[in-house]
Design a protein around this motif. Sequence first.
Motif, PDB file in Angstrom:
ATOM      1  N   SER A 166       0.868  -1.177   0.000  1.00  0.00           N
ATOM      2  CA  SER A 166       0.000   0.000   0.000  1.00  0.00           C
ATOM      3  C   SER A 166       0.904   1.225   0.000  1.00  0.00           C
ATOM      4  CB  SER A 166      -0.900   0.010   1.243  1.00  0.00           C
ATOM      5  OG  SER A 166      -1.618   1.222   1.342  1.00  0.00           O
ATOM      6  N   VAL A 167       0.750   2.106  -0.996  1.00  0.00           N
ATOM      7  CA  VAL A 167       1.656   3.249  -1.118  1.00  0.00           C
ATOM      8  C   VAL A 167       0.872   4.542  -1.319  1.00  0.00           C
ATOM      9  CG1 VAL A 167       3.402   1.753  -2.158  1.00  0.00           C
ATOM     10  CG2 VAL A 167       1.933   3.109  -3.628  1.00  0.00           C
ATOM     11  N   TYR A 168       1.503   5.631  -0.924  1.00  0.00           N
ATOM     12  CA  TYR A 168       0.938   6.965  -1.147  1.00  0.00           C
ATOM     13  C   TYR A 168       2.087   7.889  -1.532  1.00  0.00           C
ATOM     14  CZ  TYR A 168      -1.504  11.376  -0.290  1.00  0.00           C
ATOM     15  OH  TYR A 168      -2.058  12.625  -0.424  1.00  0.00           O
ATOM     16  N   ALA A 169       2.168   8.229  -2.818  1.00  0.00           N
ATOM     17  CA  ALA A 169       3.294   9.001  -3.348  1.00  0.00           C
ATOM     18  C   ALA A 169       3.093  10.493  -3.085  1.00  0.00           C
ATOM     19  CB  ALA A 169       3.436   8.753  -4.845  1.00  0.00           C
ATOM     20  N   PRO A 170       4.185  11.258  -3.046  1.00  0.00           N
ATOM     21  CA  PRO A 170       4.079  12.715  -2.881  1.00  0.00           C
ATOM     22  C   PRO A 170       3.288  13.356  -4.023  1.00  0.00           C
ATOM     23  CG  PRO A 170       6.329  11.960  -2.505  1.00  0.00           C
ATOM     24  CD  PRO A 170       5.575  10.795  -3.077  1.00  0.00           C
ATOM     25  N   ASP A 198      -2.308   5.460  -4.320  1.00  0.00           N
ATOM     26  CA  ASP A 198      -2.435   6.761  -4.976  1.00  0.00           C
ATOM     27  C   ASP A 198      -1.025   7.255  -5.274  1.00  0.00           C
ATOM     28  OD1 ASP A 198      -2.866   9.341  -5.779  1.00  0.00           O
ATOM     29  OD2 ASP A 198      -3.778  10.023  -3.907  1.00  0.00           O
ATOM     30  N   PHE A 199      -0.681   7.296  -6.561  1.00  0.00           N
ATOM     31  CA  PHE A 199       0.654   7.738  -6.960  1.00  0.00           C
ATOM     32  C   PHE A 199       0.693   9.226  -7.300  1.00  0.00           C
ATOM     33  CE2 PHE A 199       1.185   3.213  -7.332  1.00  0.00           C
ATOM     34  CZ  PHE A 199       2.518   2.999  -7.006  1.00  0.00           C
ATOM     35  N   ASN A 200      -0.448   9.929  -7.208  1.00  0.00           N
ATOM     36  CA  ASN A 200      -0.485  11.354  -7.534  1.00  0.00           C
ATOM     37  C   ASN A 200       0.231  11.620  -8.848  1.00  0.00           C
ATOM     38  OD1 ASN A 200      -1.908  12.847  -5.371  1.00  0.00           O
ATOM     39  ND2 ASN A 200      -0.368  11.877  -4.061  1.00  0.00           N
ATOM     40  N   ALA A 201      -0.043  10.760  -9.833  1.00  0.00           N
ATOM     41  CA  ALA A 201       0.684  10.822 -11.107  1.00  0.00           C
ATOM     42  C   ALA A 201      -0.269  10.570 -12.262  1.00  0.00           C
ATOM     43  CB  ALA A 201       1.802   9.785 -11.124  1.00  0.00           C
ATOM     44  N   ARG A 202       0.044  11.193 -13.396  1.00  0.00           N
ATOM     45  CA  ARG A 202      -0.657  10.895 -14.644  1.00  0.00           C
ATOM     46  C   ARG A 202       0.345  10.269 -15.603  1.00  0.00           C
ATOM     47  NH1 ARG A 202      -3.361  16.373 -16.391  1.00  0.00           N
ATOM     48  NH2 ARG A 202      -1.781  17.309 -15.051  1.00  0.00           N
ATOM     49  N   VAL A 203       0.085   9.047 -16.020  1.00  0.00           N
ATOM     50  CA  VAL A 203       1.068   8.300 -16.826  1.00  0.00           C
ATOM     51  C   VAL A 203       0.827   8.424 -18.328  1.00  0.00           C
ATOM     52  CG1 VAL A 203       1.538   6.659 -14.972  1.00  0.00           C
ATOM     53  CG2 VAL A 203      -0.293   6.164 -16.610  1.00  0.00           C
ATOM     54  N   CYS A 220       1.002  12.573 -19.819  1.00  0.00           N
ATOM     55  CA  CYS A 220       1.925  12.235 -18.740  1.00  0.00           C
ATOM     56  C   CYS A 220       2.459  13.516 -18.091  1.00  0.00           C
ATOM     57  CB  CYS A 220       3.077  11.402 -19.302  1.00  0.00           C
ATOM     58  SG  CYS A 220       4.305  10.880 -18.088  1.00  0.00           S
ATOM     59  N   ASN A 221       2.615  13.518 -16.746  1.00  0.00           N
ATOM     60  CA  ASN A 221       3.252  14.644 -16.062  1.00  0.00           C
ATOM     61  C   ASN A 221       4.553  14.165 -15.407  1.00  0.00           C
ATOM     62  OD1 ASN A 221       2.409  13.247 -13.778  1.00  0.00           O
ATOM     63  ND2 ASN A 221       0.918  14.797 -13.139  1.00  0.00           N
ATOM     64  N   ASP A 222       5.227  15.059 -14.669  1.00  0.00           N
ATOM     65  CA  ASP A 222       6.531  14.722 -14.085  1.00  0.00           C
ATOM     66  C   ASP A 222       6.432  13.544 -13.120  1.00  0.00           C
ATOM     67  OD1 ASP A 222       7.710  16.723 -15.534  1.00  0.00           O
ATOM     68  OD2 ASP A 222       7.668  18.203 -13.905  1.00  0.00           O
ATOM     69  N   ASN A 223       5.391  13.523 -12.290  1.00  0.00           N
ATOM     70  CA  ASN A 223       5.211  12.401 -11.373  1.00  0.00           C
ATOM     71  C   ASN A 223       4.968  11.102 -12.139  1.00  0.00           C
ATOM     72  OD1 ASN A 223       5.503  14.177  -9.293  1.00  0.00           O
ATOM     73  ND2 ASN A 223       3.550  13.719  -8.306  1.00  0.00           N
ATOM     74  N   GLY A 224       4.246  11.224 -13.250  1.00  0.00           N
ATOM     75  CA  GLY A 224       3.986  10.052 -14.066  1.00  0.00           C
ATOM     76  C   GLY A 224       5.266   9.459 -14.641  1.00  0.00           C
ATOM     77  N   ARG A 225       6.199  10.325 -15.034  1.00  0.00           N
ATOM     78  CA  ARG A 225       7.459   9.833 -15.578  1.00  0.00           C
ATOM     79  C   ARG A 225       8.252   9.074 -14.509  1.00  0.00           C
ATOM     80  NH1 ARG A 225      10.497  10.355 -19.943  1.00  0.00           N
ATOM     81  NH2 ARG A 225       8.915  11.662 -20.895  1.00  0.00           N
ATOM     82  N   LEU A 226       8.228   9.557 -13.269  1.00  0.00           N
ATOM     83  CA  LEU A 226       8.922   8.848 -12.185  1.00  0.00           C
ATOM     84  C   LEU A 226       8.331   7.456 -11.987  1.00  0.00           C
ATOM     85  CD1 LEU A 226       9.218  11.731  -9.554  1.00  0.00           C
ATOM     86  CD2 LEU A 226      11.080  10.734 -10.898  1.00  0.00           C
ATOM     87  N   LEU A 227       7.016   7.377 -12.053  1.00  0.00           N
ATOM     88  CA  LEU A 227       6.351   6.085 -11.894  1.00  0.00           C
ATOM     89  C   LEU A 227       6.665   5.164 -13.074  1.00  0.00           C
ATOM     90  CD1 LEU A 227       4.420   4.097 -10.575  1.00  0.00           C
ATOM     91  CD2 LEU A 227       2.499   5.388 -11.568  1.00  0.00           C
ATOM     92  N   LEU A 228       6.606   5.702 -14.283  1.00  0.00           N
ATOM     93  CA  LEU A 228       6.888   4.887 -15.467  1.00  0.00           C
ATOM     94  C   LEU A 228       8.321   4.353 -15.456  1.00  0.00           C
ATOM     95  CD1 LEU A 228       5.091   7.131 -18.101  1.00  0.00           C
ATOM     96  CD2 LEU A 228       4.407   4.807 -17.464  1.00  0.00           C
ATOM     97  N   GLU A 229       9.247   5.164 -14.978  1.00  0.00           N
ATOM     98  CA  GLU A 229      10.652   4.749 -14.954  1.00  0.00           C
ATOM     99  C   GLU A 229      10.875   3.572 -14.017  1.00  0.00           C
ATOM    100  OE1 GLU A 229      12.710   8.316 -13.970  1.00  0.00           O
ATOM    101  OE2 GLU A 229      12.726   9.084 -16.046  1.00  0.00           O
ATOM    102  N   ILE A 230      10.258   3.614 -12.821  1.00  0.00           N
ATOM    103  CA  ILE A 230      10.444   2.509 -11.885  1.00  0.00           C
ATOM    104  C   ILE A 230       9.731   1.256 -12.385  1.00  0.00           C
ATOM    105  CG2 ILE A 230       8.466   3.002 -10.365  1.00  0.00           C
ATOM    106  CD1 ILE A 230      10.242   2.291  -7.995  1.00  0.00           C
ATOM    107  N   CYS A 231       8.604   1.433 -13.083  1.00  0.00           N
ATOM    108  CA  CYS A 231       7.903   0.279 -13.660  1.00  0.00           C
ATOM    109  C   CYS A 231       8.731  -0.366 -14.767  1.00  0.00           C
ATOM    110  CB  CYS A 231       6.542   0.694 -14.207  1.00  0.00           C
ATOM    111  SG  CYS A 231       5.310   1.058 -12.944  1.00  0.00           S
TER     112      CYS A 231
END
Length: 287
Positions: A106-110, A144-149, A168-179
């Motif tokens: 269970s995660v909650y991203a900034p 909730d990753f507070n991201a748009r991928v 995609c926004n900046d938070n989305g890129r961080l999520l996509l990179e780790i995926c």
Amino acid sequence: MHDKDDSNRPERRSALIALELYRLDIDIAALSEVRFSEEGNLQEHGAGYTLFWPGRPATEGNHSGVGLMIKTSIASTLESLPTGHSDSIMSLRLPLKNKEYATILSVYAPTLQAKSEEKDRFYSELRHVLRRTPPADKMIILGDFNARVGQDADTWRGVLVRHGVGNCNDNGRLLLEICMELQLVITNTVFQLKTTWMHPRSRHWHLMDYILYRQRDLRDVLHTRVMPSAECHTDHRLVRFRIRIRPKPITRKGGPPRKKYNHSRLQSDEVKAVFQASLQNKFKKRQ
């Protein structure tokens, strides 16, 4: 699930959430912004769920917080309690049949407005937890990753499938990179879903809540869908995820072992007649 401004909300939101999860027959739910201090758990006996949370020390205040609400019958099969890695990441290791396991986070991203140091710290912690997960485990990341991928499935092949939403926004890129790094698929994009959160000012709907799974195990996934009817006093819609795994059966404690019967013998007319006569004699003795 998140707080929202509602002066009529009940004092014990955890009880309301548990009842709603019971109505929807959810086995395990990831919660965000739990806001409880210290580490602890709480049983909602009426609905049959147990809430676990990591929490921050009471002296630090509670700005975010995650939790896992688990059917108490399933929680009783756990070999160890859920682990709080920070107030934004919590995990449990669920025993499955045939000596297999599923690790659930269970995660909650900034948020997008958070400082880059806070985002880097969150994703560094998440990488650390995921890399320490046994490679053979099924891996499920909820939150909730507070991201748009976005929907660029060609660039992010294997991570995004054909049903991405928006840009995609900046938070989305961080999520996509780790995926991409850890070979995870965003299962929301496998199915055509509704969005999960509405911006309070623009009133535009966005997909912000995701369920990630190992790409190699994608065949396990039955569906990922948004549940607009779920009412848990949150401004996010519940996302439901179903997979083809079987938790370890609940072992009865104490009492004699169950007897095993060979029902196939009842296909014989002779055996069936003897069995019926025996039952009738037992009923007569009880009268």
